[in-house]
Design a protein around this motif. Sequence first.
Motif, PDB file in Angstrom:
ATOM      1  N   UNK A 208       0.818  -1.223   0.000  1.00  0.00           N
ATOM      2  CA  UNK A 208       0.000   0.000   0.000  1.00  0.00           C
ATOM      3  C   UNK A 208       0.852   1.273   0.000  1.00  0.00           C
ATOM      4  N   UNK A 209       0.201   2.372  -0.345  1.00  0.00           N
ATOM      5  CA  UNK A 209       0.868   3.669  -0.465  1.00  0.00           C
ATOM      6  C   UNK A 209       1.612   4.038   0.809  1.00  0.00           C
ATOM      7  N   UNK A 210       0.958   3.906   1.962  1.00  0.00           N
ATOM      8  CA  UNK A 210       1.586   4.386   3.198  1.00  0.00           C
ATOM      9  C   UNK A 210       2.830   3.573   3.552  1.00  0.00           C
ATOM     10  N   UNK A 211       2.833   2.295   3.188  1.00  0.00           N
ATOM     11  CA  UNK A 211       4.008   1.462   3.464  1.00  0.00           C
ATOM     12  C   UNK A 211       5.164   1.862   2.556  1.00  0.00           C
ATOM     13  N   UNK A 219      12.853  11.716   3.811  1.00  0.00           N
ATOM     14  CA  UNK A 219      12.534  12.408   5.078  1.00  0.00           C
ATOM     15  C   UNK A 219      11.455  13.464   4.879  1.00  0.00           C
ATOM     16  N   UNK A 220      10.717  13.760   5.952  1.00  0.00           N
ATOM     17  CA  UNK A 220       9.645  14.750   5.866  1.00  0.00           C
ATOM     18  C   UNK A 220      10.186  16.169   5.753  1.00  0.00           C
ATOM     19  N   UNK A 221      11.323  16.443   6.369  1.00  0.00           N
ATOM     20  CA  UNK A 221      11.899  17.789   6.316  1.00  0.00           C
ATOM     21  C   UNK A 221      13.378  17.686   5.954  1.00  0.00           C
ATOM     22  N   UNK A 222      13.811  18.601   5.109  1.00  0.00           N
ATOM     23  CA  UNK A 222      15.208  18.600   4.670  1.00  0.00           C
ATOM     24  C   UNK A 222      15.740  20.017   4.696  1.00  0.00           C
ATOM     25  N   UNK A 232      11.762  16.103  -3.074  1.00  0.00           N
ATOM     26  CA  UNK A 232      10.716  16.226  -4.100  1.00  0.00           C
ATOM     27  C   UNK A 232      10.745  15.031  -5.050  1.00  0.00           C
ATOM     28  N   UNK A 233      11.949  14.604  -5.453  1.00  0.00           N
ATOM     29  CA  UNK A 233      12.074  13.482  -6.387  1.00  0.00           C
ATOM     30  C   UNK A 233      11.494  12.210  -5.777  1.00  0.00           C
ATOM     31  N   UNK A 234      11.814  11.920  -4.516  1.00  0.00           N
ATOM     32  CA  UNK A 234      11.334  10.694  -3.884  1.00  0.00           C
ATOM     33  C   UNK A 234       9.823  10.731  -3.696  1.00  0.00           C
ATOM     34  N   UNK A 235       9.300  11.890  -3.274  1.00  0.00           N
ATOM     35  CA  UNK A 235       7.851  11.993  -3.092  1.00  0.00           C
ATOM     36  C   UNK A 235       7.121  11.874  -4.420  1.00  0.00           C
ATOM     37  N   UNK A 236       7.679  12.461  -5.461  1.00  0.00           N
ATOM     38  CA  UNK A 236       7.064  12.337  -6.788  1.00  0.00           C
ATOM     39  C   UNK A 236       7.150  10.898  -7.304  1.00  0.00           C
ATOM     40  N   UNK A 237       8.266  10.225  -6.981  1.00  0.00           N
ATOM     41  CA  UNK A 237       8.421   8.828  -7.385  1.00  0.00           C
ATOM     42  C   UNK A 237       7.294   7.985  -6.800  1.00  0.00           C
TER      43      UNK A 237
END
Length: 625
Positions: A208-211, A219-222, A232-237
Motif C-alpha cells: 500500500x501507499x503508506x508502506x 525524510x519529511x523535512x530537509x 521532491x524526487x522521492x515523493x514524486x516517485x
Amino acid sequence: MDLLTAVGCAVAVLLVTTAVALLGAAHHLGLLYQLFHKVEPKSPRHGGELVADVLKAHGVRFVFTLAGGHISPILVAAEKVGIRVVDTRHEATAVFAADAVSRLSGRIGVAAVTAGPGVTNAVTAIKNAQMAESPLLLIGGAAASLQKGRGALQDIDQLSLFRTLCKACVSVRTVRQIVPTLRHAIATAQSGTPGPVFVELPIDVLYPFHVVEKEVGGPKSTRGLRGKLIQWYLQNYVRNLFVGAWEPRDVTPLPVKVPLATEDEMQRCAELLSRATKPLVLVGSQAMLPPTPAEELRAALEALGIPCYLGGAARGLLPPDSPLLLRHNRRDALRDADLVLLAGSVCDFRLSYGRLFGRGAVIVAVNRDRVQLLRNADVFWRPRIAVRGDAASFVVGLAQRLRGFSCPTHWLQRLREAEQQKERANREKAATPTAQHLNPMDVLYRMDALLPPDSLLVADGGDFVGTAAYIVRPRRPLSWLDPGAFGTLGVGGGFALGAKLCRPEAEVWVIYGDGSLGYSLMEFDTFVRHKTPIIALVGNDACWSQIAREQVAMLGSNVACGLEFVDYHAAAEALGGKGFVLGRPDSKQLDAVLRTAQDECRRGRPVLINALIGKTDFREGSISV
C-alpha cells in the motif's frame, strides 16, 4: 538582417529543444499523467489485489509458491478472492506444479516466487517448461525499482536470467501497469507455440501507499536545495507509482492466437495419405494443447484407423486395448512405413535426429514452431509437406476429408503381430528372477494391473521410468506427465501436487527412481499439509543405473553412480505419510501391498512404496546422452 534571422532561428531551436526535453522529463517522471489522474494516499489497497483480480478473471484456481516478503501481498490477495495458495518446500516444485496444472487443465499455470534466490531456484523448472511448451506464468518478487543496483536485499538482474528461457520478460514499474502487463503476458504464454513468461513485480508496486511512502518516500523535512530536490524526487516517485492505480481496468483474457494449417495443406496431405499402403502416425505432446479437446483428437485418430505411436503427454490418448496403439518396435515400423505423419513430434534425439525413416518415405510434419518443425530437416530427412500449425486440428481436419478411408489391414496386422511378440518377450523377462531383490519389470506389470480407470501417472526418473514407459499403460487422455525433451529429474513432487489438485478424484502415482526421489522427497510434507494424497512407487536399486550402465561398460568405473538402499519409506512416514518396503521376501505379498497402498491413499494419506529392485538387461544399449 541575416544575423538577426540566424540568431532568431538558433533561439527558436534552443527553445524547442528545451521544451521537448522538459516534456520528456515530465513524462518520465509521470508529471503529465498526474495532471489527469488521481493519487489516493489514504487508500489501503495494494498491487497484490490487482494481481489476484487478473488471475481470477483468467480462471486461475491455484497459485504455487514458497513464501517471501517480496510477494506476500499477492498471496494474501489471492486467498481472499478464492484462489488456493499452495506452498511447497522448494521453488522448483512450485513451478513444476504450475506446469502440471497448465498441461492438465488447458489454463495458465501460475507460480509466484520471492526475489533473488527464490527466482534463481526456479530457473531449471522454467527451462523445462519452455522445452515442454507449457504455458505458465512465473511471478517474481524484486527489490523496489528505485533501489535496484544500490545493494538492496536479494537484488539481482532477474530479467537477464529469463530472456532466453521465456517468451516474454517484463518488469512492472507502476501499479497501474500491473493489469495490462499480466493480461498481455498470459496471452503471450498461451499463443502460438506456448511457453513460460516471467513478470517481475518490484516490492514497491505491491504494498500500500503508506508502506511504500514510509520506506522510500524520503525524510519529511530537509535542509538545503539539494536535500529539497531529493525529497521532491522521492515523493514524486511514490506518487507516480500510485497515480491512477485504482481506476477501473479490463481484467478479462485477451484473445489467444493459434496457428492453423491452410485448406490446401490439409487437402494435399489427405491425397498423399489416401494413396499410402503403410501409413504411420506419431503423436507428440504438442498435439494435446488447446483448443482441440483430447476426445475429439482421439475420435479423429480412430476414424482414420492408422497405427499410432504416442509420445510424451499424448500417452493415454488411445485406450490401452486400442488396435491402433503401438508401443514397441518403433524403429522397425518407421523404417518400413511409406508415409509418416509427425503430429507434433520432433526429429530430435528421440527420433534419432530424423535418421529412422525409410528411403523414399513420404514425411508430413505438423508443428506450431517453425524451428521444431524443420529440426534436422537439412541433414537427415526432408518433409514432403511441412505445416506450421496446430497438430490436433490438422488431424481432425484430415479425418473429416478422409471419411471412408481404410488403412490396409495387412499393414496393421503385421505391426500388431510384432507388438504382441515383443510384449510376450517382455513378460518372459519380467517372470525371470533377478540376482537379488525384485524384478523391476514384474513390479511395474503388477502395478499396471491394479491401476483404476481414473489413474494419473507421473514419471520422474531414468532407468526405472524408462522401463515403465514400455510397461505401464495410461488409461485415458492427459493421464501421463513426464518432464519432456529436457529430461529434468525432480519433476515428480510438483507434477503430482498439481495433478492431484487438478483432478482430486484421480489416483495419482509417481514412478520414481531412487536418484530422482532425492529432489522432491521433502514434498511429502507438502502432500500432508495440503491434503493431496498420492502414491509414490520408488524403484530402489541403490544406483544411478541409467548412467552406470554405459559408464561402466565404456569407461570401466562406477564412480559417482553408487547409492545406498535407503529407507525412503521411513522418511515418508517421518513427514506424515505412510511407507511400505518391498524386497525379495515380500514378492508373494506384492499385490496385497499395492492394494493396501491404494486403500491408504483413498483414506487421504500420501504413500511411498520403497521397492528394492535388482538388475535386468531390459534396457541394455539405451543411452543417457
